[in-house]
Design a protein around this motif. Structure first.
Motif, short mmCIF file in Angstrom:
data_model
loop_
_atom_site.label_atom_id
_atom_site.label_comp_id
_atom_site.label_asym_id
_atom_site.label_seq_id
_atom_site.Cartn_x
_atom_site.Cartn_y
_atom_site.Cartn_z
N THR A 1 0.81 -1.21 0.00
CA THR A 1 0.00 0.00 0.00
C THR A 1 0.85 1.27 0.00
OG1 THR A 1 -0.20 -0.35 2.40
CG2 THR A 1 -2.08 -0.98 1.02
N THR A 2 0.19 2.37 -0.21
CA THR A 2 0.84 3.67 -0.39
C THR A 2 1.50 4.18 0.90
OG1 THR A 2 -1.26 4.75 0.11
CG2 THR A 2 -0.76 4.39 -2.19
N VAL A 3 2.46 5.05 0.69
CA VAL A 3 3.11 5.77 1.79
C VAL A 3 2.98 7.27 1.50
CG1 VAL A 3 5.31 6.27 2.93
CG2 VAL A 3 4.77 3.92 2.24
N ASP A 4 2.58 8.03 2.50
CA ASP A 4 2.60 9.49 2.41
C ASP A 4 3.84 9.96 3.16
OD1 ASP A 4 2.18 12.30 3.36
OD2 ASP A 4 0.30 12.08 2.23
N ASP A 5 4.83 10.48 2.44
CA ASP A 5 6.13 10.81 3.04
C ASP A 5 5.98 11.73 4.24
OD1 ASP A 5 6.82 9.45 0.77
OD2 ASP A 5 8.30 10.90 0.07
N GLU A 6 5.18 12.78 4.12
CA GLU A 6 5.07 13.76 5.19
C GLU A 6 4.33 13.19 6.40
OE1 GLU A 6 6.68 16.61 5.30
OE2 GLU A 6 7.54 15.90 3.41
N ILE A 7 3.27 12.45 6.16
CA ILE A 7 2.54 11.82 7.26
C ILE A 7 3.44 10.83 7.98
CG2 ILE A 7 0.67 10.20 7.81
CD1 ILE A 7 -1.03 11.62 5.72
N HIS A 8 4.20 10.06 7.23
CA HIS A 8 5.10 9.08 7.84
C HIS A 8 6.17 9.78 8.68
CE1 HIS A 8 7.85 5.71 8.35
NE2 HIS A 8 6.91 4.90 7.88
N LYS A 9 6.76 10.81 8.11
CA LYS A 9 7.83 11.54 8.81
C LYS A 9 7.30 12.18 10.10
CE LYS A 9 10.49 13.74 6.06
NZ LYS A 9 11.01 14.78 5.13
N LYS A 10 6.08 12.66 10.04
CA LYS A 10 5.47 13.33 11.20
C LYS A 10 5.17 12.36 12.33
CE LYS A 10 1.40 16.11 12.43
NZ LYS A 10 0.15 16.73 11.91
N ASN A 11 4.83 11.12 11.98
CA ASN A 11 4.36 10.16 12.98
C ASN A 11 5.34 9.05 13.33
OD1 ASN A 11 1.30 10.79 13.50
ND2 ASN A 11 1.58 11.04 11.30
N CYS A 12 6.48 9.01 12.67
CA CYS A 12 7.46 7.96 12.97
C CYS A 12 8.86 8.52 12.76
CB CYS A 12 7.25 6.75 12.06
SG CYS A 12 8.40 5.39 12.36
N SER A 13 9.65 8.56 13.84
CA SER A 13 11.02 9.09 13.76
C SER A 13 12.09 8.01 13.88
CB SER A 13 11.22 10.14 14.86
OG SER A 13 11.02 9.56 16.14
N VAL A 14 11.67 6.77 14.15
CA VAL A 14 12.63 5.67 14.33
C VAL A 14 13.24 5.27 12.99
CG1 VAL A 14 12.94 3.31 15.14
CG2 VAL A 14 11.38 4.86 16.36
N PHE A 15 12.41 5.21 11.97
CA PHE A 15 12.87 4.90 10.61
C PHE A 15 11.98 5.65 9.63
CE2 PHE A 15 9.92 1.59 11.96
CZ PHE A 15 8.96 1.64 10.97
N PHE A 16 12.39 5.68 8.39
CA PHE A 16 11.67 6.44 7.36
C PHE A 16 11.24 5.52 6.22
CE2 PHE A 16 14.51 9.34 9.55
CZ PHE A 16 13.66 10.39 9.86
N ARG A 17 10.19 5.95 5.54
CA ARG A 17 9.77 5.30 4.30
C ARG A 17 9.46 6.38 3.28
NH1 ARG A 17 6.36 1.92 7.87
NH2 ARG A 17 7.05 -0.27 7.80
N LYS A 18 9.64 6.05 2.00
CA LYS A 18 9.30 6.98 0.92
C LYS A 18 8.41 6.28 -0.09
CE LYS A 18 13.53 9.80 1.18
NZ LYS A 18 14.70 10.29 0.42
#
Length: 208
Positions: free
Chosen positions: A119-136
């Motif tokens: 499924t899709t990833v929203d870069d900004e939403i992910h970055k805002k809600n998870c700081s342990v690791f990142f997804r793009k």
């Protein structure tokens, strides 16, 4: 009755109960870690399939799963990026090779398989809600493209949950990558319809 077994990430964990309900009468559905506690959804567990290496390892270590059809997904864990590591959890060519081996393993068992796109990833939403690791999202698109190539090469049908989810628009996420309850139900309905159509499943009724 047809027996279906699911190995997938936490997205599949969230739509699992609805999928079982929608396939009732068509197939018996079970998943990896049935009945176990879910644990931290961001990591592989008894229930969570994790990345492609974990899925492959699980299938190779559990060759006697009683199933006619496997619903398989992995990708969101593969594209996790930790700054201290400096690269994606599973690199693209390793992902490609793992998927080839997953499909080959299931085919060697004489079973059928369907692949579900990540499924899709929203870069900004992910970055805002998870700081342990990142997804793009650009990475998930690349990995879905790899999956499409591999599955077409291996003759495995694909359910494009990524495209389906994108068309649902905004406001679908409940955190960095997981979806609100109504979206999980829509995922289950979409997958159930695809599975019924792809494998020609027929509704059966038990006499009381």
């Amino acid at each position: 009755m047809t027996k279906i077994f699911v190995v997938g990430d936490s997205i599949s964990m969230h739509y699992n109960d609805d999928l079982k309900r929608f396939l009732s009468g068509y197939a018996m559905l079970k998943r990896k870690g049935e009945g176990e506690k879910p644990g931290d959804l961001d990591y592989e567990s008894k229930v969570n399939g994790g990345d492609s290496a974990c899925v492959l390892g699980y299938l190779q270590a559990t060759p006697d799963i009683d199933a006619d059809i496997f619903i398989i997904n992995c990708g969101l864990h593969d594209i996790k990026f930790y700054h201290e590591v400096g690269h994606l959890q599973v690199e693209p060519e390793d992902y490609r090779e793992n998927l080839k081996q997953i499909a080959a393993h299931i085919q060697k068992l004489g079973k059928q398989m369907v692949w579900v796109m990540s499924t899709t990833v929203d870069d900004e939403i992910h970055k805002k809600n998870c700081s342990v690791f990142f997804r793009k999202n650009e990475d998930i698109k690349q990995y879905n493209h790899i999956a499409k190539e591999v599955m077409e090469q291996m003759g495995v049908p694909i359910i494009d949950l990524h495209d389906f989810t994108e068309k649902l628009g905004d406001g679908v996420f409940c955190d960095h990558v997981h979806f609100k309850p109504h979206v999980r139900t829509l995922h289950a309905a979409f997958i159930a319809g695809q599975v019924i159509g792809l494998f020609g499943l027929k509704k059966t009724y038990e006499l009381s």
